[in-house]
Design a protein around this motif. Structure first.
Motif, PDB file in Angstrom:
ATOM      1  N   GLU A  53       0.844  -1.181   0.000  1.00 42.32           N
ATOM      2  CA  GLU A  53       0.000   0.000   0.000  1.00 42.32           C
ATOM      3  C   GLU A  53       0.883   1.236   0.000  1.00 42.32           C
ATOM      4  N   GLU A  54       0.449   2.253  -0.713  1.00 36.96           N
ATOM      5  CA  GLU A  54       1.174   3.522  -0.710  1.00 36.96           C
ATOM      6  C   GLU A  54       0.676   4.386   0.436  1.00 36.96           C
ATOM      7  N   GLU A  55       1.606   4.962   1.141  1.00 32.46           N
ATOM      8  CA  GLU A  55       1.277   5.954   2.161  1.00 32.46           C
ATOM      9  C   GLU A  55       1.953   7.252   1.761  1.00 32.46           C
ATOM     10  N   ARG A  56       1.195   8.323   1.631  1.00 32.86           N
ATOM     11  CA  ARG A  56       1.740   9.592   1.160  1.00 32.86           C
ATOM     12  C   ARG A  56       2.075  10.511   2.323  1.00 32.86           C
ATOM     13  N   VAL A  57       3.265  11.078   2.295  1.00 36.97           N
ATOM     14  CA  VAL A  57       3.613  12.115   3.253  1.00 36.97           C
ATOM     15  C   VAL A  57       2.782  13.352   2.920  1.00 36.97           C
ATOM     16  N   PRO A  58       2.177  14.007   3.897  1.00 35.43           N
ATOM     17  CA  PRO A  58       1.383  15.199   3.601  1.00 35.43           C
ATOM     18  C   PRO A  58       2.191  16.244   2.835  1.00 35.43           C
ATOM     19  N   LEU A  59       1.550  16.914   1.897  1.00 38.43           N
ATOM     20  CA  LEU A  59       2.251  17.858   1.041  1.00 38.43           C
ATOM     21  C   LEU A  59       2.829  19.042   1.806  1.00 38.43           C
ATOM     22  N   ASP A  60       2.297  19.319   3.012  1.00 37.97           N
ATOM     23  CA  ASP A  60       2.828  20.435   3.787  1.00 37.97           C
ATOM     24  C   ASP A  60       3.848  19.986   4.826  1.00 37.97           C
ATOM     25  N   ASP A  61       4.272  18.720   4.752  1.00 36.36           N
ATOM     26  CA  ASP A  61       5.250  18.204   5.707  1.00 36.36           C
ATOM     27  C   ASP A  61       6.605  18.867   5.457  1.00 36.36           C
ATOM     28  N   PRO A  62       7.242  19.461   6.477  1.00 40.24           N
ATOM     29  CA  PRO A  62       8.513  20.165   6.249  1.00 40.24           C
ATOM     30  C   PRO A  62       9.635  19.248   5.792  1.00 40.24           C
ATOM     31  N   ASP A  63       9.642  17.992   6.248  1.00 43.85           N
ATOM     32  CA  ASP A  63      10.679  17.061   5.801  1.00 43.85           C
ATOM     33  C   ASP A  63      10.535  16.755   4.319  1.00 43.85           C
ATOM     34  N   MET A  64       9.286  16.648   3.842  1.00 41.42           N
ATOM     35  CA  MET A  64       9.082  16.395   2.427  1.00 41.42           C
ATOM     36  C   MET A  64       9.579  17.568   1.594  1.00 41.42           C
ATOM     37  N   LYS A  65       9.286  18.789   2.037  1.00 37.12           N
ATOM     38  CA  LYS A  65       9.743  19.956   1.296  1.00 37.12           C
ATOM     39  C   LYS A  65      11.266  20.043   1.305  1.00 37.12           C
ATOM     40  N   ALA A  66      11.881  19.666   2.419  1.00 32.22           N
ATOM     41  CA  ALA A  66      13.346  19.674   2.480  1.00 32.22           C
ATOM     42  C   ALA A  66      13.926  18.700   1.470  1.00 32.22           C
ATOM     43  N   GLU A  67      13.279  17.535   1.328  1.00 30.99           N
ATOM     44  CA  GLU A  67      13.736  16.557   0.326  1.00 30.99           C
ATOM     45  C   GLU A  67      13.607  17.119  -1.078  1.00 30.99           C
ATOM     46  N   LEU A  68      12.444  17.649  -1.410  1.00 29.42           N
ATOM     47  CA  LEU A  68      12.184  18.094  -2.768  1.00 29.42           C
ATOM     48  C   LEU A  68      13.021  19.305  -3.148  1.00 29.42           C
ATOM     49  N   LEU A  69      13.349  20.150  -2.178  1.00 38.25           N
ATOM     50  CA  LEU A  69      14.139  21.342  -2.447  1.00 38.25           C
ATOM     51  C   LEU A  69      15.636  21.092  -2.252  1.00 38.25           C
ATOM     52  N   LEU A  70      16.024  19.831  -2.052  1.00 41.10           N
ATOM     53  CA  LEU A  70      17.430  19.456  -1.895  1.00 41.10           C
ATOM     54  C   LEU A  70      18.071  20.172  -0.711  1.00 41.10           C
ATOM     55  N   LEU A  71      17.289  20.406   0.347  1.00 41.77           N
ATOM     56  CA  LEU A  71      17.794  21.126   1.504  1.00 41.77           C
ATOM     57  C   LEU A  71      18.286  20.193   2.602  1.00 41.77           C
ATOM     58  N   SER A  72      18.053  18.912   2.447  1.00 45.05           N
ATOM     59  CA  SER A  72      18.431  17.961   3.487  1.00 45.05           C
ATOM     60  C   SER A  72      19.330  16.884   2.897  1.00 45.05           C
ATOM     61  N   PRO A  73      20.453  16.565   3.573  1.00 43.89           N
ATOM     62  CA  PRO A  73      21.336  15.514   3.065  1.00 43.89           C
ATOM     63  C   PRO A  73      20.784  14.114   3.280  1.00 43.89           C
ATOM     64  N   SER A  74      19.786  13.978   4.145  1.00 42.81           N
ATOM     65  CA  SER A  74      19.199  12.660   4.396  1.00 42.81           C
ATOM     66  C   SER A  74      17.742  12.840   4.767  1.00 42.81           C
ATOM     67  N   PHE A  75      16.948  11.838   4.437  1.00 39.76           N
ATOM     68  CA  PHE A  75      15.524  11.890   4.729  1.00 39.76           C
ATOM     69  C   PHE A  75      14.998  10.458   4.751  1.00 39.76           C
ATOM     70  N   LEU A  76      13.796  10.299   5.250  1.00 38.32           N
ATOM     71  CA  LEU A  76      13.259   8.962   5.513  1.00 38.32           C
ATOM     72  C   LEU A  76      12.216   8.545   4.495  1.00 38.32           C
ATOM     73  N   VAL A  77      12.210   9.141   3.321  1.00 41.22           N
ATOM     74  CA  VAL A  77      11.298   8.776   2.242  1.00 41.22           C
ATOM     75  C   VAL A  77      12.134   8.506   1.001  1.00 41.22           C
ATOM     76  N   PRO A  78      11.898   7.391   0.318  1.00 48.81           N
ATOM     77  CA  PRO A  78      10.872   6.381   0.574  1.00 48.81           C
ATOM     78  C   PRO A  78      11.217   5.500   1.776  1.00 48.81           C
ATOM     79  N   ARG A  79      10.186   4.964   2.410  1.00 45.18           N
ATOM     80  CA  ARG A  79      10.361   4.078   3.561  1.00 45.18           C
ATOM     81  C   ARG A  79       9.437   2.885   3.386  1.00 45.18           C
ATOM     82  N   LEU A  80      10.022   1.701   3.494  1.00 46.52           N
ATOM     83  CA  LEU A  80       9.278   0.456   3.314  1.00 46.52           C
ATOM     84  C   LEU A  80       9.123  -0.246   4.657  1.00 46.52           C
ATOM     85  N   VAL A  81       7.890  -0.645   4.953  1.00 47.34           N
ATOM     86  CA  VAL A  81       7.615  -1.452   6.146  1.00 47.34           C
ATOM     87  C   VAL A  81       7.031  -2.774   5.667  1.00 47.34           C
ATOM     88  N   LEU A  82       7.700  -3.858   6.023  1.00 44.82           N
ATOM     89  CA  LEU A  82       7.252  -5.205   5.678  1.00 44.82           C
ATOM     90  C   LEU A  82       7.350  -6.071   6.921  1.00 44.82           C
TER      91      LEU A  82
END
Length: 216
Positions: free
Chosen positions: A30-59
Motif C-alpha cells: 500500500e502507498e502511504e503519502r507524506v502530507p504535502l505540507d510536511d517540512p521534511d518532504m519539502k526539504a527533500e524536494l528542495l534538496l535542503l536535506s542531506p538525508s531523509f526517511l522517504v521512501p520508507r518500506l515497512v514489511l
C-alpha cells in the motif's frame, strides 16, 4: 500487506526509485503519502536535506529506508526478481553505477529537478550540469555496449534502471539532447508500464506545491 511511504509523484525522484524497486520485486504494498505540507518532504524536494526517511518500506517487522537499502532488502526477500544481476561481475557493475547515481550528480539534480508535468523545449543546460549529463551518458553507453541492452544490465530492468529512471524523466522534461543510442534507452524506460503508471499518478497530483517553482 507491506507499506511504502512516498512523497510527491511529480517531484520526488527518490520516491520513484523506491516505488519502482518494490514493483519490480513483485511486492504487494500500500502507498502511504507524506502530507504535502510536511517540512521534511519539502526539504527533500528542495534538496535542503542531506538525508531523509522517504521512501520508507515497512514489511512485517522490518522498516527500511534509503533506496539502496531498500534494494538490498528486496533482493534478499525476492531474489528471483533479479533486482541485482546473478553474475558477480555484472552485479558489481550494477552496484557501482547505482552507487554513483545515489551519491553524485548534484549539479544536474539542482539544475534539472524532477517535474513530470512540465516540459521545457530548448532548455539551456549550463556547464556544471552538462558535465554530470556527459558522465551519465558515458555510463549508459558503457552499459549498453557491455551488456547488450536493451536495459543497462541486459535484457531486463534491474536496480540500475530504477536508479536512472528519474534521470530519463528529467531528460524528457528539459529536452536534453542525446545520441540515438542513449535517447532510445531513455524512451524505453519512459515507455515501461510501471513508469507509465507512475506518470499517470503524477499527472493527477494536485497542484499544492506552488513555492517549489520559485525555489527551483
Amino acid at each position: 500487506m507491506a507499506t511504502l511511504t512516498i512523497s510527491s509523484k511529480n517531484y520526488s525522484s527518490w520516491s520513484l526509485r523506491g516505488w519502482l524497486l518494490c514493483k519490480m520485486a513483485g511486492l504487494a504494498f500500500e502507498e502511504e503519502r507524506v502530507p504535502l505540507d510536511d517540512p521534511d518532504m519539502k526539504a527533500e524536494l528542495l534538496l535542503l536535506s542531506p538525508s531523509f526517511l522517504v521512501p520508507r518500506l515497512v514489511l512485517e517487522d522490518v522498516t527500511v529506508w534509503d533506496t539502496l537499502a531498500i534494494a538490498a532488502f528486496l533482493n534478499e526477500v525476492f531474489p528471483q526478481a533479479g533486482l541485482l544481476p546473478a553474475d558477480r561481475a555484472v552485479r558489481a557493475h550494477c552496484l557501482s553505477i547505482s552507487g554513483e547515481m545515489h551519491s553524485g550528480f548534484a549539479n544536474m539534480r539542482s539544475a534539472l529537478p524532477m517535474n513530470i508535468k512540465a516540459h521545457y523545449p530548448g532548455f539551456k543546460v549550463w556547464a556544471g550540469a552538462q558535465a554530470d549529463i556527459d558522465r551519465i551518458v558515458a555510463i549508459w553507453r558503457g552499459c549498453l555496449t557491455a551488456h547488450g541492452g536493451p536495459f543497462l544490465m541486459g535484457t531486463a530492468p534491474t536496480l540500475a534502471d530504477a536508479m536512472y529512471a528519474p534521470v530519463c524523466s528529467r531528460f524528457t522534461t528539459y529536452d536534453v539532447k542525446l545520441d540515438p543510442e542513449c535517447d532510445g534507452y531513455r524512451a524505453r524506460v519512459m515507455a515501461l508500464p510501471l513508469m507509465q503508471e507512475w506518470i499517470a499518478g503524477a499527472l493527477n497530483e494536485p497542484e499544492e506545491l506552488e513555492e517549489l517553482g520559485a525555489e527551483f
